[in-house]
Design a protein around this motif. Sequence first.
Motif, PDB file in Angstrom:
ATOM      1  N   GLU A 435       0.837  -1.207   0.000  1.00 56.30           N
ATOM      2  CA  GLU A 435       0.000   0.000   0.000  1.00 56.30           C
ATOM      3  C   GLU A 435       0.869   1.253   0.000  1.00 56.30           C
ATOM      4  O   GLU A 435       0.620   2.213  -0.736  1.00 56.30           O
ATOM      5  CB  GLU A 435      -0.897   0.020   1.228  1.00 56.30           C
ATOM      6  CG  GLU A 435      -2.086  -0.895   1.187  1.00 56.30           C
ATOM      7  CD  GLU A 435      -3.008  -0.631   2.364  1.00 56.30           C
ATOM      8  OE1 GLU A 435      -3.468   0.524   2.505  1.00 56.30           O
ATOM      9  OE2 GLU A 435      -3.248  -1.570   3.148  1.00 56.30           O
ATOM     10  N   SER A 436       1.869   1.247   0.856  1.00 59.28           N
ATOM     11  CA  SER A 436       2.765   2.396   0.962  1.00 59.28           C
ATOM     12  C   SER A 436       3.498   2.635  -0.346  1.00 59.28           C
ATOM     13  O   SER A 436       3.622   3.771  -0.811  1.00 59.28           O
ATOM     14  CB  SER A 436       3.762   2.152   2.105  1.00 59.28           C
ATOM     15  OG  SER A 436       4.691   3.196   2.206  1.00 59.28           O
ATOM     16  N   ALA A 437       3.963   1.549  -0.974  1.00 62.53           N
ATOM     17  CA  ALA A 437       4.725   1.670  -2.223  1.00 62.53           C
ATOM     18  C   ALA A 437       3.878   2.197  -3.368  1.00 62.53           C
ATOM     19  O   ALA A 437       4.394   2.805  -4.309  1.00 62.53           O
ATOM     20  CB  ALA A 437       5.324   0.319  -2.593  1.00 62.53           C
ATOM     21  N   THR A 438       2.561   1.979  -3.303  1.00 55.04           N
ATOM     22  CA  THR A 438       1.675   2.376  -4.399  1.00 55.04           C
ATOM     23  C   THR A 438       0.834   3.605  -4.066  1.00 55.04           C
ATOM     24  O   THR A 438      -0.071   3.958  -4.818  1.00 55.04           O
ATOM     25  CB  THR A 438       0.727   1.216  -4.762  1.00 55.04           C
ATOM     26  OG1 THR A 438      -0.044   0.858  -3.604  1.00 55.04           O
ATOM     27  CG2 THR A 438       1.510   0.005  -5.224  1.00 55.04           C
ATOM     28  N   ALA A 439       1.143   4.263  -2.958  1.00 56.16           N
ATOM     29  CA  ALA A 439       0.324   5.401  -2.520  1.00 56.16           C
ATOM     30  C   ALA A 439       0.260   6.499  -3.572  1.00 56.16           C
ATOM     31  O   ALA A 439      -0.745   7.199  -3.696  1.00 56.16           O
ATOM     32  CB  ALA A 439       0.861   5.955  -1.205  1.00 56.16           C
ATOM     33  N   ALA A 451       1.935  -1.442  -8.537  1.00 54.59           N
ATOM     34  CA  ALA A 451       0.522  -1.824  -8.418  1.00 54.59           C
ATOM     35  C   ALA A 451       0.119  -2.770  -9.543  1.00 54.59           C
ATOM     36  O   ALA A 451      -0.524  -3.808  -9.303  1.00 54.59           O
ATOM     37  CB  ALA A 451      -0.356  -0.575  -8.428  1.00 54.59           C
ATOM     38  N   ARG A 452       0.506  -2.424 -10.769  1.00 56.46           N
ATOM     39  CA  ARG A 452       0.142  -3.267 -11.911  1.00 56.46           C
ATOM     40  C   ARG A 452       0.728  -4.670 -11.781  1.00 56.46           C
ATOM     41  O   ARG A 452       0.044  -5.671 -12.030  1.00 56.46           O
ATOM     42  CB  ARG A 452       0.603  -2.614 -13.220  1.00 56.46           C
ATOM     43  CG  ARG A 452      -0.252  -1.443 -13.653  1.00 56.46           C
ATOM     44  CD  ARG A 452       0.024  -1.054 -15.098  1.00 56.46           C
ATOM     45  NE  ARG A 452       1.313  -0.412 -15.247  1.00 56.46           N
ATOM     46  CZ  ARG A 452       1.518   0.895 -15.155  1.00 56.46           C
ATOM     47  NH1 ARG A 452       0.498   1.693 -14.884  1.00 56.46           N
ATOM     48  NH2 ARG A 452       2.711   1.413 -15.319  1.00 56.46           N
ATOM     49  N   HIS A 453       1.993  -4.730 -11.374  1.00 59.22           N
ATOM     50  CA  HIS A 453       2.631  -6.042 -11.256  1.00 59.22           C
ATOM     51  C   HIS A 453       1.985  -6.864 -10.150  1.00 59.22           C
ATOM     52  O   HIS A 453       1.814  -8.085 -10.285  1.00 59.22           O
ATOM     53  CB  HIS A 453       4.130  -5.879 -10.981  1.00 59.22           C
ATOM     54  CG  HIS A 453       4.895  -7.163 -11.106  1.00 59.22           C
ATOM     55  ND1 HIS A 453       5.337  -7.655 -12.320  1.00 59.22           N
ATOM     56  CD2 HIS A 453       5.259  -8.082 -10.170  1.00 59.22           C
ATOM     57  CE1 HIS A 453       5.955  -8.813 -12.129  1.00 59.22           C
ATOM     58  NE2 HIS A 453       5.927  -9.094 -10.832  1.00 59.22           N
ATOM     59  N   THR A 454       1.604  -6.218  -9.067  1.00 55.47           N
ATOM     60  CA  THR A 454       0.932  -6.920  -7.967  1.00 55.47           C
ATOM     61  C   THR A 454      -0.386  -7.517  -8.437  1.00 55.47           C
ATOM     62  O   THR A 454      -0.680  -8.692  -8.184  1.00 55.47           O
ATOM     63  CB  THR A 454       0.680  -5.951  -6.797  1.00 55.47           C
ATOM     64  OG1 THR A 454       1.935  -5.454  -6.311  1.00 55.47           O
ATOM     65  CG2 THR A 454      -0.058  -6.641  -5.664  1.00 55.47           C
ATOM     66  N   ILE A 455      -1.191  -6.722  -9.134  1.00 52.47           N
ATOM     67  CA  ILE A 455      -2.492  -7.193  -9.613  1.00 52.47           C
ATOM     68  C   ILE A 455      -2.328  -8.314 -10.623  1.00 52.47           C
ATOM     69  O   ILE A 455      -3.011  -9.344 -10.555  1.00 52.47           O
ATOM     70  CB  ILE A 455      -3.288  -6.019 -10.222  1.00 52.47           C
ATOM     71  CG1 ILE A 455      -3.526  -4.931  -9.168  1.00 52.47           C
ATOM     72  CG2 ILE A 455      -4.627  -6.510 -10.780  1.00 52.47           C
ATOM     73  CD1 ILE A 455      -4.022  -3.617  -9.741  1.00 52.47           C
ATOM     74  N   ASN A 481      -6.785  -1.654  -1.407  1.00 53.37           N
ATOM     75  CA  ASN A 481      -6.220  -0.308  -1.336  1.00 53.37           C
ATOM     76  C   ASN A 481      -5.175  -0.082  -2.418  1.00 53.37           C
ATOM     77  O   ASN A 481      -5.037   1.029  -2.940  1.00 53.37           O
ATOM     78  CB  ASN A 481      -5.611  -0.066   0.047  1.00 53.37           C
ATOM     79  CG  ASN A 481      -6.672   0.127   1.116  1.00 53.37           C
ATOM     80  OD1 ASN A 481      -7.765   0.586   0.837  1.00 53.37           O
ATOM     81  ND2 ASN A 481      -6.355  -0.252   2.342  1.00 53.37           N
ATOM     82  N   VAL A 482      -4.416  -1.115  -2.748  1.00 56.11           N
ATOM     83  CA  VAL A 482      -3.465  -1.008  -3.867  1.00 56.11           C
ATOM     84  C   VAL A 482      -4.217  -0.697  -5.157  1.00 56.11           C
ATOM     85  O   VAL A 482      -3.817   0.168  -5.948  1.00 56.11           O
ATOM     86  CB  VAL A 482      -2.647  -2.306  -4.011  1.00 56.11           C
ATOM     87  CG1 VAL A 482      -1.862  -2.313  -5.325  1.00 56.11           C
ATOM     88  CG2 VAL A 482      -1.685  -2.468  -2.834  1.00 56.11           C
TER      89      VAL A 482
END
Length: 681
Positions: A435-439, A451-455, A481-482
């Motif tokens: 979450e912090s990294a994609t704020a 965020a894209r890579h996480t999803i 939240n991401v």
Amino acid sequence: MVSFDQLLRAKPELFSETAKSWTHCAAKLDDEAGHLTSQVFRPMQRPDVWAGPAAQAAAAHCGNVEQATTDAVDEMRQVAGVLRALSEEITSAQRELHSALDAARRSNVAVSSDGSKVTAPKIPVPAGQSDLAAQRQKQMQGVVDNIAKLIKDAVDRATKADQATAQQLRRWGVAMPDADTQAANDAKLAAQAKRAAELAKKAPILSEAELKELDDLLKQNSGNPLFATAFLNDLGPQGTLRFGGVLSTMDPYGGDKGRTALLGDLQRQMGTALAAGTDPANHQHVPDAWVKQLEAAGKQKMDIGLRNYQPYGYQILGNLMRSGHYSTSFLKDVGGDLYDFEKSHPGIWQENSPTGLNGRLHLNISDGSGAGNDPMYGLMRAMADNPDASRQFFSDHGKIDYFLTQRRWPLDFSEPAVPKNYQPPAMGMFGGALESATADAGTDPASAEIARHTIETIGKPTDYGGLNGHIPDGLRGHVSNVIANDINDVHGKFLGQNLDGNTDNYRRVLADLAKDPNDYAVVYTAEQLHAHQLMHGHHPAGDLDAAARVLGTLDHGENEAIRADASKSDAQYNQALGRYQKVTNLVVGNVAGRIPVPGVGELLSGGVNEAFKSAQHNTSEAASAQSAMNTGRTEDYVNFLAREAAKYGDGDMAHLNERAQLEFSQARDHAGGVTIQGSGG
């Protein structure tokens, strides 16, 4: 003057806690003064006890003492009141600042690191439509100006409160020290750091009085860079880790609650001192060599006085890092080294957990979240507290893959047996770090890529190295939240003709997270805000279709949840949507709703409320009927967006709505297909 960064990082609760201490001291002094008056002063004033000139002089002196005590109690209570007022004002100013920054992210507006510059995003405009370009630039400039004003107002409010508090405290004799006094204070801090190190080196052979003395020294000074640096240099990296580990052995069964609380506080204060003393931004900090030696010690087993168990230094460090705000450089260097060490030694923390006679040992004695065997908890907690560090860390996307799909999460619980529905505590902290990294995903390309890579990784089929859309329970709440942070890209995935396998990974994730009412509400409201903004954009019809596809996919997941548990879903979804309605209205009211530009205010003044009214469930009938109502709910909302798109000249409302409703229905059906079949890329 309070700076932007100071307000952002302020901890107003500390002023409130200090105010409580002042109030407590005032009450104790008042109580003792009452005893002194009733048991000493009043009996002395009786003629049959004492009479004559000496008695009169003593009575006058007693009266002076009584008055001085009364004045002191009043003054202490006033100090408490001033500090409480400061805490409330800083809390309010900080809330206003966060609201402005949240609005900036949602509007893709960039805010500089010191808050001094607020920059509008580029707004694409069709060629030859200069009037439209001017109108949109004017609208966006209004957004930018309003966000800048909100930031300035928040900082000004905090500055005013700070200055008023300082002025009031000076009336009671509090003043800034001169150079000589400052030198004396520094010398005192150095002496206190030396004494604290002496006591820490003696552990575990410390008396209760020494433990209390050490706790008082650290509680007063652990966040002071001068004290922390001298303290850490005296202990050295190995001594720091040794003491952090020894603390956990000094009350292994938790039988003495007071001692347990004291030891836990010492572990927290050690973390605060470590953060303050290793931050290169501070005027005093340990040298780089100290940090390198800490990394070396982290990979070694540490003797903490137990016969059959030695934790790795990194296991101890992970528990210290549960407290304190760590610098980006420290997290990059030490966090990177910890990650590399773990990857080269799979399962090392589980294998090196206390067993046998030491099985009840908890390395974590500071917060009750797990036994403390997994150092990634502390690292991820520190990353969650530092967006710049977490963004740099996860810009290596291989780390995301590792934590999502490869890591063997250690069993790390403090109960005698595995708790029901156990989830590794460190996994939740990993979610917080994401979450912090994609704020700043709305304005920062690196954050958006994370965020894209996480999803994509969660959504990919297992044969392709993903999780087939199944969000681990420990990450629920964080992944939503991401997605909300990166709603611009998520929305963009569903633009145009993206109805093929290119969106399947996203569809799986959206459908799965929507099974939780809170996660559903987070992403639903993020898409609402984004869609409202885009109805004034360069292709509102396409954005209308994309919004319908996103919401249709979410509805599929929601319907599945309702079929599985019809008795709970109605109330839960209503409650969740209600909570996020307040958040949405806060953002809208604080930013866009105040912009005096025709169209924007009209759209946002009633549109969001109307959308939420149509979005909430309004029945508790059977699951099948409830699912049918869900379709009507989103249809109403899509119809509302179609009216807005038509209002701004993008076509006939009936045609726009018909097309968007078809997209919604197809998207919901397609989500069912990809989640059932598990196909696509």
